[in-house]
Design a protein around this motif. Structure first.
Motif, short mmCIF file in Angstrom:
data_model
loop_
_atom_site.label_atom_id
_atom_site.label_comp_id
_atom_site.label_asym_id
_atom_site.label_seq_id
_atom_site.Cartn_x
_atom_site.Cartn_y
_atom_site.Cartn_z
N PRO A 103 -22.47 83.20 11.83
CA PRO A 103 -21.36 83.87 11.15
C PRO A 103 -21.74 84.51 9.82
N PHE A 104 -22.68 83.91 9.08
CA PHE A 104 -23.07 84.52 7.81
C PHE A 104 -23.95 85.74 8.05
N ILE A 105 -24.92 85.62 8.92
CA ILE A 105 -25.83 86.74 9.20
C ILE A 105 -25.07 87.92 9.81
N SER A 106 -24.06 87.62 10.64
CA SER A 106 -23.31 88.69 11.29
C SER A 106 -22.23 89.30 10.41
N GLY A 107 -22.05 88.75 9.20
CA GLY A 107 -21.10 89.34 8.25
C GLY A 107 -19.67 88.87 8.40
N LYS A 108 -19.44 87.76 9.11
CA LYS A 108 -18.08 87.25 9.29
C LYS A 108 -17.66 86.30 8.19
N VAL A 109 -18.61 85.82 7.39
CA VAL A 109 -18.35 84.79 6.38
C VAL A 109 -18.78 85.28 5.01
#
Length: 408
Positions: free
Chosen positions: A235-241
């Motif tokens: 989630p952090f790498i994909s920009g959701k967090v």
């Protein structure tokens, strides 16, 4: 022949011994494994085996230092003008604290946590960037400034504690531990979780959960998924967090992504709370009865010096970072100081409370907190139940321990 006591020979040799013997071909190591006994028994084992160099955990280091079984390295540091100031200050303070004011060991590596944040999300929603030395309340209130609406495919989250699930109890223990709280007093065998301080912690956790800004988990990676697919689910790498607290190995992951994975712009600040954000690696000490003090010190000085740090920083082990400050650098200019602005936590109760208690208590505590989250009981009722049921478990664990000691 330098006699070394540690946990695993292959790990010791691949990390430390091989590079040292390559530079000093006349030096050989004899390795003895650390005993599978409790900390209270390690002193007798060391006296029996008489190693020269010991690789110790913090509790072992404290125990042996307090028993007078470790050589005072302050004498050698002054004699050889070893650059102690080159080691990050929290590590030196920690070793001095455990050693009663003196240094009986040095550690070349540490693992640390920091607050990672997505610069692009903060800029898009015009929210002030995180700063060093924030409290957990500050961080979670900042997270609640992000929107909590939208469908699962498009929405973003203000904070993530774990990529796979949210455990209410463990999240609270993380926050409370950074504030110096403990939920069991192992000296008096008394539960200490039904207090105003713990109520404040778990009220913060429940409020954050109910706000909808806390990422609550995704499916675990399935067999057959490629590494790129696993990364894109993060989630952090994909920009959701927007924010997450993670160890220094997260930085290595972000810096070594395959070309097919595009990370967000990111940076770090110190982990919230200020305490317990750092773990010390192997502590290298010299047995007070060694006949090879100078040879042992030469080895310890090397693995804790700049030459070794230079090599180690190019290929860190499992996210561990070198304790030599000038080699804590990042070509992209990230705020590396964040990793050593927190203090290691002093281990408590490790030898007096069984692991069985912690496992069983964590399960019942999560159950009671879920009831508070669902609204079937209040936070006060949850903490009272955790206190009472935990005390029963604690007494049972102590009874089993006494019976085991009597049997032996």
């Amino acid at each position: 022949m330098i006699k070394v006591m540690g946990s695993d020979f292959s790990t010791f040799y691949s990390r430390y011994g091989a590079v040292y013997t390559a530079l000093h071909p006349n030096v050989h190591f004899q390795f003895i494994s650390r005993p599978p006994r409790g900390i209270s028994d390690i002193a007798q084992y060391v006296s029996e085996q008489s190693p020269d160099v010991l690789l110790l955990s913090p509790p072992e280091y404290e125990e042996l230092a307090n028993r007078g079984l470790l050589y005072d390295l302050d004498l050698l540091i002054r004699r050889d003008k070893y650059d102690l100031d080159g080691t990050i200050a929290p590590v030196i303070r920690y070793l001095q604290n455990l050693g009663g004011g003196s240094i009986y060991g040095l550690s070349p590596a540490f693992l640390s946590r920091a607050l990672y944040y997505n610069i692009d999300l903060f800029m898009h929603y015009q929210i002030p960037l995180p700063t060093d030395s924030m409290s957990w309340s500050d961080v979670l209130l900042l997270a609640r400034r992000f929107p909590a609406d939208g469908n699962e495919q498009t929405r973003i989250y203000g904070f993530m504690n774990s990529a796979y699930s949210v455990n209410l109890f463990e999240f609270g223990v993380l926050i409370g531990g950074s504030m110096g709280l403990d939920y069991v007093d192992g000296t008096r065998m008394q539960m200490t979780i039904d207090t105003p301080q713990w109520k404040q912690v778990y009220q913060l956790v429940l409020d954050t959960m109910k706000s909808g800004v806390l990422y609550q988990g995704r499916p675990t990676p399935q067999p057959g998924m490629t590494y790129e697919e696993v990364l894109k689910q993060d989630p952090f790498i994909s920009g959701k967090v927007a924010m997450t607290v993670a160890a220094s190995d997260m930085m290595a992951k972000l810096q070594n992504l395959p070309n097919s994975v595009t990370p967000p712009r990111w940076d770090i600040v110190s982990a919230p709370g200020g305490a317990g954000g750092m773990d010390i690696g192997d502590i290298f000490s010299i047995y007070i009865g060694s006949n090879l003090t100078d040879a042992s010190w030469d080895f310890i000085r090397y693995v804790n010096g700049d030459d070794f740090a230079d090599v180690y920083s190019r290929n860190p082990t499992l996210g561990y970072l070198t304790t030599r400050q000038k080699y804590l650098k990042d070509e992209e200019g990230h705020h590396m100081e964040a990793f050593y602005m927190t203090e290691p936590a002093i281990a408590r109760n490790e030898n007096s409370v069984s692991q069985e208690f912690y496992i069983r208590f964590a399960s019942l505590a999560e159950n009671e907190l879920q009831k508070a989250y669902d609204g079937s009981q209040t936070i006060d009722e949850a903490l009272a139940a955790m206190q009472n049921q935990g005390q029963q478990l604690l007494m049972l664990a102590e009874l089993k321990r006494q019976e085991s000691m009597d049997a032996n």
